[in-house]
Motif scaffolding. Structure first.
Motif, PDB file in Angstrom:
ATOM      1  N   ARG A   1       6.991   8.192   1.429  1.00 47.78           N
ATOM      2  CA  ARG A   1       6.663   8.155   2.857  1.00 47.78           C
ATOM      3  C   ARG A   1       5.416   9.004   3.141  1.00 47.78           C
ATOM      4  O   ARG A   1       5.308  10.144   2.721  1.00 47.78           O
ATOM      5  CB  ARG A   1       7.835   8.671   3.680  1.00 47.78           C
ATOM      6  N   GLY A   2       4.466   8.365   3.835  1.00 44.40           N
ATOM      7  CA  GLY A   2       3.256   9.073   4.213  1.00 44.40           C
ATOM      8  C   GLY A   2       2.189   9.119   3.142  1.00 44.40           C
ATOM      9  O   GLY A   2       1.105   9.662   3.370  1.00 44.40           O
ATOM     10  N   ALA A   3       2.467   8.539   1.963  1.00 43.66           N
ATOM     11  CA  ALA A   3       1.490   8.628   0.874  1.00 43.66           C
ATOM     12  C   ALA A   3       1.114   7.275   0.280  1.00 43.66           C
ATOM     13  O   ALA A   3      -0.043   7.046  -0.064  1.00 43.66           O
ATOM     14  CB  ALA A   3       2.017   9.538  -0.227  1.00 43.66           C
ATOM     15  N   THR A   4       2.090   6.370   0.138  1.00 42.80           N
ATOM     16  CA  THR A   4       1.802   5.088  -0.519  1.00 42.80           C
ATOM     17  C   THR A   4       1.653   3.940   0.465  1.00 42.80           C
ATOM     18  O   THR A   4       1.401   2.808   0.044  1.00 42.80           O
ATOM     19  CB  THR A   4       2.909   4.736  -1.531  1.00 42.80           C
ATOM     20  N   GLY A   5       1.816   4.206   1.751  1.00 47.72           N
ATOM     21  CA  GLY A   5       1.753   3.129   2.724  1.00 47.72           C
ATOM     22  C   GLY A   5       3.035   2.312   2.706  1.00 47.72           C
ATOM     23  O   GLY A   5       4.109   2.827   2.404  1.00 47.72           O
ATOM     24  N   ILE A   6       2.919   1.003   2.993  1.00 47.98           N
ATOM     25  CA  ILE A   6       4.117   0.164   3.070  1.00 47.98           C
ATOM     26  C   ILE A   6       4.523  -0.376   1.704  1.00 47.98           C
ATOM     27  O   ILE A   6       5.553  -1.024   1.568  1.00 47.98           O
ATOM     28  CB  ILE A   6       3.910  -1.012   4.047  1.00 47.98           C
ATOM     29  N   PHE A   7       3.690  -0.108   0.688  1.00 43.55           N
ATOM     30  CA  PHE A   7       3.982  -0.564  -0.665  1.00 43.55           C
ATOM     31  C   PHE A   7       4.301   0.624  -1.570  1.00 43.55           C
ATOM     32  O   PHE A   7       3.888   1.754  -1.282  1.00 43.55           O
ATOM     33  CB  PHE A   7       2.792  -1.343  -1.234  1.00 43.55           C
ATOM     34  N   PRO A   8       5.017   0.381  -2.668  1.00 45.66           N
ATOM     35  CA  PRO A   8       5.281   1.474  -3.610  1.00 45.66           C
ATOM     36  C   PRO A   8       4.000   1.902  -4.317  1.00 45.66           C
ATOM     37  O   PRO A   8       2.973   1.216  -4.259  1.00 45.66           O
ATOM     38  CB  PRO A   8       6.274   0.846  -4.591  1.00 45.66           C
ATOM     39  N   ALA A   9       4.058   3.032  -5.000  1.00 47.51           N
ATOM     40  CA  ALA A   9       2.884   3.600  -5.669  1.00 47.51           C
ATOM     41  C   ALA A   9       2.223   2.600  -6.601  1.00 47.51           C
ATOM     42  O   ALA A   9       0.990   2.528  -6.690  1.00 47.51           O
ATOM     43  CB  ALA A   9       3.292   4.855  -6.439  1.00 47.51           C
ATOM     44  N   SER A  10       3.025   1.792  -7.312  1.00 45.24           N
ATOM     45  CA  SER A  10       2.487   0.838  -8.282  1.00 45.24           C
ATOM     46  C   SER A  10       1.624  -0.241  -7.644  1.00 45.24           C
ATOM     47  O   SER A  10       0.796  -0.860  -8.319  1.00 45.24           O
ATOM     48  CB  SER A  10       3.635   0.178  -9.048  1.00 45.24           C
ATOM     49  N   LEU A  11       1.810  -0.481  -6.340  1.00 46.35           N
ATOM     50  CA  LEU A  11       1.062  -1.529  -5.640  1.00 46.35           C
ATOM     51  C   LEU A  11       0.155  -0.959  -4.552  1.00 46.35           C
ATOM     52  O   LEU A  11      -0.375  -1.700  -3.719  1.00 46.35           O
ATOM     53  CB  LEU A  11       2.031  -2.538  -5.006  1.00 46.35           C
ATOM     54  N   SER A  12      -0.047   0.359  -4.570  1.00 51.12           N
ATOM     55  CA  SER A  12      -0.786   1.027  -3.504  1.00 51.12           C
ATOM     56  C   SER A  12      -2.166   1.482  -3.978  1.00 51.12           C
ATOM     57  O   SER A  12      -2.293   2.435  -4.744  1.00 51.12           O
ATOM     58  CB  SER A  12       0.008   2.234  -2.991  1.00 51.12           C
ATOM     59  N   ARG A  13      -3.193   0.796  -3.521  1.00 54.03           N
ATOM     60  CA  ARG A  13      -4.557   1.199  -3.866  1.00 54.03           C
ATOM     61  C   ARG A  13      -4.859   2.598  -3.330  1.00 54.03           C
ATOM     62  O   ARG A  13      -5.499   3.420  -3.997  1.00 54.03           O
ATOM     63  CB  ARG A  13      -5.568   0.195  -3.314  1.00 54.03           C
ATOM     64  N   LYS A  14      -4.377   2.853  -2.137  1.00 52.61           N
ATOM     65  CA  LYS A  14      -4.574   4.156  -1.512  1.00 52.61           C
ATOM     66  C   LYS A  14      -4.060   5.273  -2.400  1.00 52.61           C
ATOM     67  O   LYS A  14      -4.738   6.282  -2.622  1.00 52.61           O
ATOM     68  CB  LYS A  14      -3.844   4.176  -0.163  1.00 52.61           C
ATOM     69  N   PHE A  15      -2.869   5.093  -2.962  1.00 49.80           N
ATOM     70  CA  PHE A  15      -2.249   6.149  -3.764  1.00 49.80           C
ATOM     71  C   PHE A  15      -2.916   6.287  -5.127  1.00 49.80           C
ATOM     72  O   PHE A  15      -3.257   7.387  -5.562  1.00 49.80           O
ATOM     73  CB  PHE A  15      -0.754   5.857  -3.948  1.00 49.80           C
ATOM     74  N   ILE A  16      -3.125   5.166  -5.827  1.00 58.03           N
ATOM     75  CA  ILE A  16      -3.720   5.224  -7.160  1.00 58.03           C
ATOM     76  C   ILE A  16      -5.126   5.803  -7.101  1.00 58.03           C
ATOM     77  O   ILE A  16      -5.512   6.646  -7.919  1.00 58.03           O
ATOM     78  CB  ILE A  16      -3.728   3.818  -7.796  1.00 58.03           C
ATOM     79  N   SER A  17      -5.895   5.372  -6.117  1.00 54.89           N
ATOM     80  CA  SER A  17      -7.267   5.860  -5.987  1.00 54.89           C
ATOM     81  C   SER A  17      -7.313   7.335  -5.595  1.00 54.89           C
ATOM     82  O   SER A  17      -8.051   8.127  -6.198  1.00 54.89           O
ATOM     83  CB  SER A  17      -8.005   5.024  -4.932  1.00 54.89           C
ATOM     84  N   ARG A  18      -6.493   7.703  -4.630  1.00 56.33           N
ATOM     85  CA  ARG A  18      -6.544   9.075  -4.116  1.00 56.33           C
ATOM     86  C   ARG A  18      -6.086  10.087  -5.151  1.00 56.33           C
ATOM     87  O   ARG A  18      -6.709  11.151  -5.289  1.00 56.33           O
ATOM     88  CB  ARG A  18      -5.683   9.187  -2.852  1.00 56.33           C
ATOM     89  N   TYR A  19      -5.020   9.782  -5.859  1.00 62.07           N
ATOM     90  CA  TYR A  19      -4.446  10.783  -6.764  1.00 62.07           C
ATOM     91  C   TYR A  19      -4.937  10.647  -8.201  1.00 62.07           C
ATOM     92  O   TYR A  19      -5.529  11.573  -8.751  1.00 62.07           O
ATOM     93  CB  TYR A  19      -2.917  10.749  -6.683  1.00 62.07           C
ATOM     94  N   LEU A  20      -4.719   9.510  -8.815  1.00 59.36           N
ATOM     95  CA  LEU A  20      -5.105   9.400 -10.222  1.00 59.36           C
ATOM     96  C   LEU A  20      -6.615   9.453 -10.404  1.00 59.36           C
ATOM     97  O   LEU A  20      -7.133  10.217 -11.229  1.00 59.36           O
ATOM     98  CB  LEU A  20      -4.541   8.117 -10.831  1.00 59.36           C
ATOM     99  N   ARG A  21      -7.340   8.645  -9.663  1.00 58.26           N
ATOM    100  CA  ARG A  21      -8.780   8.543  -9.876  1.00 58.26           C
ATOM    101  C   ARG A  21      -9.572   9.702  -9.274  1.00 58.26           C
ATOM    102  O   ARG A  21     -10.499  10.204  -9.905  1.00 58.26           O
ATOM    103  CB  ARG A  21      -9.300   7.216  -9.309  1.00 58.26           C
TER     104      ARG A  21
END
Length: 464
Positions: free
Chosen positions: A229-249
């Motif tokens: 909640r508040g980090a991956t949007g409406i999709f889980p981390a595996s399908l969230s560009r916002k999350f993968i880009s912000r944290y991993l990359r």
């Protein structure tokens, strides 16, 4: 290999790893390899019943792909413990949590070396392990003893050791399940886990082992189907560009492979379906998409991605980055379809695994020294009836015979409190208790219910 030499179809194919349902190559697999030029296959125990069958299947897959421009990932998720994909002839290494509890880094290293040797000599080149999730809940069966523990430092230390040993053996380790499946009790195989913890806590605790692995040169990270909640949007981390880009990359400046967990898991399949899930996985920035769909479904989802790419709705420059990472990693590890697969010596490997199993149990080490000391006076090992060995009697018998070579084995003795020398009408023997869990893994070996001093006193009294 220059990326410009590949067609858009070949590029997208490289970004896909699929599973098999059979123990032989079907027309479906031929199509996926020869037409769609997929990047890899993941195998499970259902794909073979014996070690020789496993080797044959791997050789057949490599041969089928050998006419393609880029060699195939032959992958597996072999962790040890209850996540064991190896044929039954090969003994099982202990679960991560059980090894970590010993607090012995050399034991962790030894187990990982054996695992790497098995996989490399058998033709694998990629393993979905180790697990870097924290063990936060005792009732979290989805992770549980697959984790190295609840302490982030212990998890990070042991995880990095396993990762590096696999790398040394020529196996690409895929650490999982970023950002941390241990933060929920739900199992993404069946439902979508929702994590309500604040990102500050996850970054400090659950994501810490992954951060350490990145600093130590991890090649690939599997992203879990975890909605935060508040980090991956409406999709889980595996399908969230916002999350993968912000944290991993960006946050961790990670430039290795990002891999999805299996998109066929019910958590994803029921909520999003194959088409949307694969589309979102590509758009999220994953380099490799893993799925096991029906033949008609997987053809459709790949064709849809090709159409989106040709229309510019998925940028080819983004695809090129992923394919460049894949090709470079395959070159780094010398992934080849034509390498000779020598196979392992099963007896030698099992002996190495038994040494690890023995080190897990200090009582067994005491027994070894006692048996060596009094081997002239004792000739039979009596396995206690109620000790759980029936969960896997063949494995227990083989283990005891190898561990105590030269002794006769008596199964089914029903009184561990009786003096050892009254067994079998005075035949020199003593009782042993072998504890076996529900998965058939030996967890403990003791000398009946007697303490070492009591047993030693019994022996000394007899031989006076």
């Amino acid at each position: 290999m220059e990326i410009k030499e590949l067609s858009i179809e070949e590029k997208i194919g490289q970004m896909v790893i699929i599973g098999m349902e059979t123990n032989y190559i079907t027309d479906r697999i031929k199509t996926m390899i020869q037409k769609y030029k997929i990047g890899g296959i993941i195998l499970y125990r259902k794909n073979f019943s014996t070690y020789s069958e496993m080797l044959k299947l791997i050789k057949d897959l490599k041969k089928l792909n050998s006419e393609n421009k880029i060699p195939l990932f032959i992958s597996i998720d072999q962790e040890g413990g209850r996540v064991n994909r190896m044929p039954k002839e090969i003994e099982n290494l202990p679960a991560a949590n059980k090894i970590a509890q010993k607090g012995d880094e050399e034991l962790t290293k030894q187990g990982a070396q054996i695992l790497g040797q098995i996989l490399k000599k058998s033709g694998y080149n990629l393993n979905f392990a180790p697990v870097l999730d924290l063990k936060r809940f005792e009732d979290n069966h989805s992770i549980g003893d697959r984790s190295f523990g609840s302490d982030k430092e212990i998890v990070a230390k042991n995880g990095v050791i396993v990762m590096k040993e696999l790398q040394k053996q020529g196996i690409i380790p895929v650490i999982k399940h970023f950002p941390g499946h241990g933060a929920t009790t739900k199992d993404s195989h069946y439902m979508l886990p929702i994590i309500n913890k604040k990102m500050e806590l996850l970054e400090k605790e659950d994501m810490y082992p992954f951060e350490q692995a990145i600093k130590n040169g991890t090649d690939a990270i599997l992203v879990g189907h975890l909605l935060i909640r508040g980090a991956t949007g409406i999709f889980p981390a595996s399908l969230s560009r916002k999350f993968i880009s912000r944290y991993l990359r960006k946050k961790y400046k990670y430039n290795g492979l990002v891999v999805t967990d299996d998109l066929k898991m019910r958590a994803i399949r029921l909520l999003y379906g194959p088409d949307l899930a694969v589309k979102k996985a590509f758009q999220a920035g994953n380099d490799i998409i893993v799925f096991r769909y029906r033949q008609d479904e997987e053809k459709r989802v790949i064709e849809n991605i090709i159409k989106l790419a040709k229309k510019g709705k998925i940028r080819e420059s983004r695809i090129n980055k992923s394919v460049q990472r894949i090709v470079k990693l395959k070159e780094k590890y010398g992934v080849s379809d034509t390498e000779e697969i020598e196979g392992i010596n099963i007896e030698e490997i099992n002996q190495k695994i038994e040494i690890v199993q023995a080190k897990m149990n200090p009582e067994l080490e005491k027994l070894n020294s006692l048996y060596e000391e009094y081997s002239d006076y004792v000739s039979v090992i009596a396995i206690h009836e109620a000790s759980g060995y029936k969960n896997n009697p063949d494995n227990v018998k083989k283990f005891i015979e190898n561990q105590f070579e030269g002794f006769s084995i008596l199964f089914g003795y029903d009184d561990p409190n009786d003096s050892y020398y009254t067994l079998l009408g005075g035949l020199k023997a003593w009782p042993v208790t072998v504890i076996v869990d529900q998965e058939g893994v030996i967890t403990k070996v003791t000398h009946g219910s007697m303490t070492e001093s009591e047993l030693r006193a019994e022996i000394e009294n007899l031989i006076k």
